[in-house]
Design an enzyme around this catalytic site. Structure first.
Site, short mmCIF file in Angstrom:
data_model
loop_
_atom_site.label_atom_id
_atom_site.label_comp_id
_atom_site.label_asym_id
_atom_site.label_seq_id
_atom_site.Cartn_x
_atom_site.Cartn_y
_atom_site.Cartn_z
N ASP A 70 0.87 -1.17 0.00
CA ASP A 70 0.00 0.00 0.00
C ASP A 70 0.91 1.23 0.00
O ASP A 70 1.91 1.25 0.71
CB ASP A 70 -0.87 0.04 1.26
CG ASP A 70 -1.99 -0.98 1.25
OD1 ASP A 70 -2.01 -1.84 0.35
OD2 ASP A 70 -2.85 -0.91 2.15
N HIS A 90 5.10 -7.32 -0.41
CA HIS A 90 4.88 -8.62 -1.05
C HIS A 90 5.57 -8.70 -2.40
O HIS A 90 5.96 -7.69 -2.99
CB HIS A 90 3.37 -8.83 -1.22
CG HIS A 90 2.61 -8.83 0.07
ND1 HIS A 90 2.04 -9.95 0.61
CD2 HIS A 90 2.33 -7.81 0.94
CE1 HIS A 90 1.43 -9.65 1.75
NE2 HIS A 90 1.59 -8.34 1.97
N SER A 100 7.63 3.74 5.48
CA SER A 100 8.78 4.28 4.77
C SER A 100 8.53 4.26 3.28
O SER A 100 7.46 4.64 2.83
CB SER A 100 10.05 3.49 5.13
OG SER A 100 11.19 4.17 4.67
#
Length: 295
Positions: free
Chosen positions: A97, A153, A255
């Site tokens: 995200d 991922h 981050s």
């Protein structure tokens, strides 16, 4: 009304930069690493309440709804099916995200962190890495805010073959800092994950970059926790096969991940600076033909 005033005050550029950068960054980051691990449900609830004063934290998609530490909240898993993965093998999915930052073609070996602030691939990747596969390629900067889902991922079926860890500073990586600190990504603590895609054998690189209050970076496929006190090894070879959407690791707070692909890759529709993207959504499209020989 008081909440809106507080948020607007923190969003003021000069004050934001002062509060998040002109402070003992590394000491604060180490403190957060310690504080977040304290196992106290009451302290965790109070900390989350304060956190919500400054962010749009939404825990409705979290698999677990009660946390005993901030660390558990930072690294929370999501409910099954919360992030559908684009199944098209010709698509690289977003690994996380994020809010899309600077993106587009690599100009030879030059990349931009923000308008007017370039850096070189070799500065980001470190002296041990061959950056030639990504010359004139494509890149996307993905910024994870503190309130976002912090796990990342695999963007495609691939094999992770090498990790380089580069120690560094912990500057904030928000747009305010990126427009003021030259070569910021090259100054911060980071890792370089080199991969080969199953589709076409194309090379790919993911560069997770730490920031202030990001106390650690967990890499599952090599069972490694990278942090400011980590002392090596800095070069880790591996042969870790992963399927598209497999979890590779997590940040402890929030981050940036910069994705690099070779020439021929193109940005997916809608991927542009300032847009929000979710893990699993289309990020780039692969070339139509087979991968070029790097030699």
């Amino acid at each position: 009304m008081k909440l809106l005033t507080l948020q607007r005050l923190v969003q003021h550029e000069d004050l934001n930069f002062l509060l998040t950068n002109r402070v003992p960054r590394i000491a604060l980051t180490r403190f957060m690493g310690w504080f977040s691990q304290i196992r106290s449900p009451l302290l965790c609830r109070l900390s989350i309440a304060v956190w919500r004063l400054f962010t749009d934290l939404d825990l409705s998609e979290a698999k677990q709804q009660r946390f005993t530490s901030l660390h558990d909240c930072f690294t929370r898993e999501l409910k099954d099916g919360a992030r559908p993965i684009d199944a098209d093998p010709a698509v690289l999915a977003s690994p996380c995200d994020a809010i899309v930052g600077a993106c587009g073609p690599v100009a030879g070996t030059t990349v931009f962190q923000a308008k007017g602030f370039p850096y070189q691939l070799r500065e980001l990747f470190g002296p041990s890495q061959d950056t030639s596969p990504f010359h004139d390629g494509q890149y996307v900067t993905l910024r994870l805010t503190s309130a976002m889902y912090h796990r990342f991922h695999a963007p495609a079926d691939a094999e992770v073959q090498h990790v380089t860890y580069l120690t560094g500073d912990t500057w904030n990586v928000n747009p305010i800092a990126l427009q003021r600190v030259e070569r910021l990504f090259c100054r911060n603590e980071r890792a370089v994950l080199r991969m080969t895609l199953a589709e076409g054998g194309h090379p790919l690189a993911l560069v997770p970059v730490a920031a202030i209050l990001v106390a650690s970076l967990r890499l599952h496929f090599v069972n490694l926790l990278l942090h400011l006190r980590y002392r090596g090894p800095n070069e880790i070879s591996c042969r870790a096969a992963c399927r598209k959407g497999d979890e590779l690791g997590w940040f402890q707070h929030g981050s940036t991940i910069i994705v690099f692909a070779p020439p021929g890759f193109t940005l997916a529709d809608g991927v542009a600076p300032g847009t929000r993207i979710r893990m699993g959504q289309a990020l780039m499209r692969l070339p139509a033909g087979p991968a070029a020989d790097p030699a």
